[in-house]
Design an enzyme around this catalytic site. Structure first.
Site, short mmCIF file in Angstrom:
data_model
loop_
_atom_site.label_atom_id
_atom_site.label_comp_id
_atom_site.label_asym_id
_atom_site.label_seq_id
_atom_site.Cartn_x
_atom_site.Cartn_y
_atom_site.Cartn_z
N CYS A 79 0.82 -1.22 0.00
CA CYS A 79 0.00 0.00 0.00
C CYS A 79 0.85 1.27 0.00
O CYS A 79 0.90 2.00 -0.98
CB CYS A 79 -0.94 0.01 1.21
SG CYS A 79 -2.24 -1.23 1.15
N ARG A 150 5.55 -9.05 0.93
CA ARG A 150 5.28 -8.25 -0.26
C ARG A 150 6.00 -6.90 -0.22
O ARG A 150 5.82 -6.12 0.69
CB ARG A 150 3.77 -8.03 -0.42
CG ARG A 150 3.02 -9.25 -0.91
CD ARG A 150 1.54 -9.00 -0.98
NE ARG A 150 0.95 -8.83 0.34
CZ ARG A 150 -0.34 -8.55 0.55
NH1 ARG A 150 -1.16 -8.39 -0.48
NH2 ARG A 150 -0.81 -8.43 1.77
#
Length: 243
Positions: A79, A150
């Protein structure tokens, strides 16, 4: 769907005017956090030169009720480290070339290189042969107490160290060894060898590291070693450098 969320969310819900507004809200929230972290990362660079403990400064500033409690560090994940680029791309497609957002991204993406530069300089200063050095990086995931790998920026530290010819071991009690190998090409070390390392880099403040006796961290290093506490998770007197 709106009724479902309203029933299970005590804080209530807000229905935006459109899906575009909803997506834009998500993007700018992550972009704002990215810029706030970029600011404290740059302040950490400045305070390091001034000989001021960065961690002490926001603690003091935080006595003001509306001071935002951001801390320096690596910015990864799916994000905060990604959404600003999506906003930059869309803005450029419509003829606007962001300056502040891009500057924040560049600074945050450079933090791995900055950490290694300071570590190597200190190792050289205390007489460690960098070309034959061995460094332990503690933590690989992008988030504390979480197995998610990630877009972890800890890999930047690892790659920079390896580019300098340094042997790197990586230990993370939360990361899945198979995932680390498949996604990042990294073989995890467990447990680390005592008295084996010229450099120690706690990069993620996992609960296991916080619960460890600080003296045990130093015991992982050789007689002469350098500990760079990236997350300021250890007592000040234990580390040689921290952001």
């Amino acid at each position: 769907m709106d009724g479902l969320y309203a029933r299970i969310t005590a804080a209530g819900t807000h229905k935006p005017e459109s899906i575009r507004v909803a997506e834009a809200a998500k993007v700018i929230e992550n972009t704002q956090r990215d810029l706030n972290i970029a600011l404290v990362n740059e302040l950490a660079m400045i305070f390091g030169r001034l000989g001021i403990d960065t961690d002490a400064v926001p603690r003091a500033a935080g006595t003001k009720w509306n001071f935002p409690p951001f801390r320096p560090g690596l910015v990864g994940g799916h994000c905060i480290g990604v959404d600003p680029y999506n906003l930059i791309h869309k803005a450029e497609a419509f003829g606007h070339y962001p300056q502040i957002i891009l500057a924040g991204r560049r600074l945050n993406d450079s933090m791995g290189s900055f950490v290694v530069s300071r570590l190597v300089k200190r190792m050289t200063r205390v007489g460690i042969d960098v070309g034959s050095a061995r460094v332990l990086v503690m933590g690989l995931t992008f988030k504390v107490n979480c197995p998610d790998l990630r877009n972890t920026r800890v890999v930047d530290i690892i790659e920079e160290l390896e580019d300098d010819g340094i042997r790197v071991d990586v230990h993370d009690p939360h990361a899945d060894p198979d995932a680390a190998r498949a996604e990042n090409g990294i073989s995890l070390t467990a447990p680390p060898e005592k008295g084996a390392y010229d450099g120690l880099v706690p990069a993620v403040a996992h609960q296991e590291f916080l619960a460890t006796d600080p003296a045990q961290f130093r015991a992982l290093g050789k007689g002469t070693s350098v500990l760079f506490d990236v997350k300021s998770c250890l007592p000040l007197e234990v580390s040689d450098i921290r952001l």
